[in-house]
Design an enzyme around this catalytic site. Structure first.
Site, PDB file in Angstrom:
ATOM      1  N   ASP A  19      -4.752  -0.800  -1.923  1.00  0.00           N
ATOM      2  CA  ASP A  19      -6.104  -0.597  -1.411  1.00  0.00           C
ATOM      3  C   ASP A  19      -6.943  -0.017  -2.550  1.00  0.00           C
ATOM      4  OD1 ASP A  19      -6.485  -1.491   1.166  1.00  0.00           O
ATOM      5  OD2 ASP A  19      -6.608   0.492   2.073  1.00  0.00           O
ATOM      6  N   HIS A  59     -10.789   0.797  -2.785  1.00  0.00           N
ATOM      7  CA  HIS A  59     -12.123   0.795  -2.185  1.00  0.00           C
ATOM      8  C   HIS A  59     -13.170   1.464  -3.070  1.00  0.00           C
ATOM      9  CE1 HIS A  59     -10.495  -0.620   1.554  1.00  0.00           C
ATOM     10  NE2 HIS A  59      -9.825   0.486   1.820  1.00  0.00           N
ATOM     11  N   LYS A  74      -7.061  -4.900  -3.255  1.00  0.00           N
ATOM     12  CA  LYS A  74      -7.811  -5.441  -2.123  1.00  0.00           C
ATOM     13  C   LYS A  74      -8.788  -4.394  -1.598  1.00  0.00           C
ATOM     14  CE  LYS A  74      -3.967  -4.242   1.022  1.00  0.00           C
ATOM     15  NZ  LYS A  74      -4.629  -3.377   1.998  1.00  0.00           N
ATOM     16  N   HIS A  89     -10.541   6.906   1.974  1.00  0.00           N
ATOM     17  CA  HIS A  89      -9.183   6.780   1.430  1.00  0.00           C
ATOM     18  C   HIS A  89      -9.132   5.740   0.325  1.00  0.00           C
ATOM     19  CE1 HIS A  89      -9.403   3.504   4.393  1.00  0.00           C
ATOM     20  NE2 HIS A  89      -8.487   2.892   3.653  1.00  0.00           N
ATOM     21  N   CYS A  94      -2.042  -3.069   7.638  1.00  0.00           N
ATOM     22  CA  CYS A  94      -1.944  -3.865   6.416  1.00  0.00           C
ATOM     23  C   CYS A  94      -0.642  -4.658   6.312  1.00  0.00           C
ATOM     24  CB  CYS A  94      -2.170  -2.985   5.192  1.00  0.00           C
ATOM     25  SG  CYS A  94      -3.848  -2.294   5.179  1.00  0.00           S
ATOM     26  N   ASP A 128       0.788  -1.240   0.000  1.00  0.00           N
ATOM     27  CA  ASP A 128       0.000   0.000   0.000  1.00  0.00           C
ATOM     28  C   ASP A 128       0.821   1.293   0.000  1.00  0.00           C
ATOM     29  OD1 ASP A 128      -1.933  -1.931   0.229  1.00  0.00           O
ATOM     30  OD2 ASP A 128      -2.761  -1.230   2.129  1.00  0.00           O
TER      31      ASP A 128
END
Length: 201
Positions: free
Chosen positions: A48, A50, A108, A83, A153, A10
């Site tokens: 990440d 999202h 992810k 985020h 993470c 990340d």
């Protein structure tokens, strides 16, 4: 290194100073990553990724604030600032990161109903990201893990790598933590060490 992969966790703008979920001194990890990549036959970066309606975002729970804890999908969930929303600049890798040295990217946190700290599985351990399969296909037996953040993470990625049967080293100089509560980083390091993750500087 033969049979050993580097996992970069990340290294995204929102986790860097100035980002929406900034990790103190997080940008110092970028130079470490750049200096290490050439030593590995396989470099994998987690990202990440999202949706805007993700259940871990405090903004999606009126009246609640970042840092508060709820239950999400039957799991304990810390609420975070918005985020790493898919396709936004905050979700992009840091501009200083040598993305040309990265061989694969594993995304992810795409399911709005469950968070995904680990680069291997969601927090419920239900959905695989495909990282284990990718590593095994390449004959990888050992991984070195670094990135952001040590107590979230990075920690869960290292622990899952160990559970998946890989030899795991944590490259401490390439990690920075959130430390929501005093002692969180030290506790994460102790947990990883107890699980058999080798901590190296």
């Amino acid at each position: 290194m033969k049979n050993r992969a580097l996992i970069l966790v990340d290294l995204q703008n929102d986790f860097m100073p100035g980002g929406s979920l900034a990790v103190a001194d997080g940008d110092s990890t970028v130079a470490v990553a750049n200096g290490l990549m050439a030593n590995y036959d396989l470099v994998v970066a987690t990202q990440d990724w999202h949706p805007s309606n993700h259940g871990s975002f405090a903004a999606n729970h009126p009246g609640l604030n970042p840092g508060e804890v709820i239950e999400l999908g039957g799991l304990t969930q810390v609420l975070w600032p918005v985020h790493c929303v898919q396709g936004t600049p905050g979700a992009s890798f840091h501009s200083g990161l040598d993305v040309g040295g990265i061989h694969a990217v594993v995304r992810k946190g795409e399911d709005p109903g469950v968070d995904s700290y680990s680069g291997f599985f969601d927090n419920g351990g239900e959905r695989s990201t495909g990282l284990s399969a990718l590593l095994r296909e390449r004959g990888i037996t050992a991984v070195d893990v670094m990135g952001l953040a040590t107590d979230y993470c990075v920690r869960f990625t290292a622990l899952d790598a160990k559970r998946e049967g890989f030899q795991v080293r944590l490259l401490r100089s390439g990690c920075r933590g959130v430390e929501l509560s005093p002692g969180d980083i030290d506790a994460a390091l102790a947990e990883m060490s107890a699980a058999g993750v080798v901590l190296v500087d």
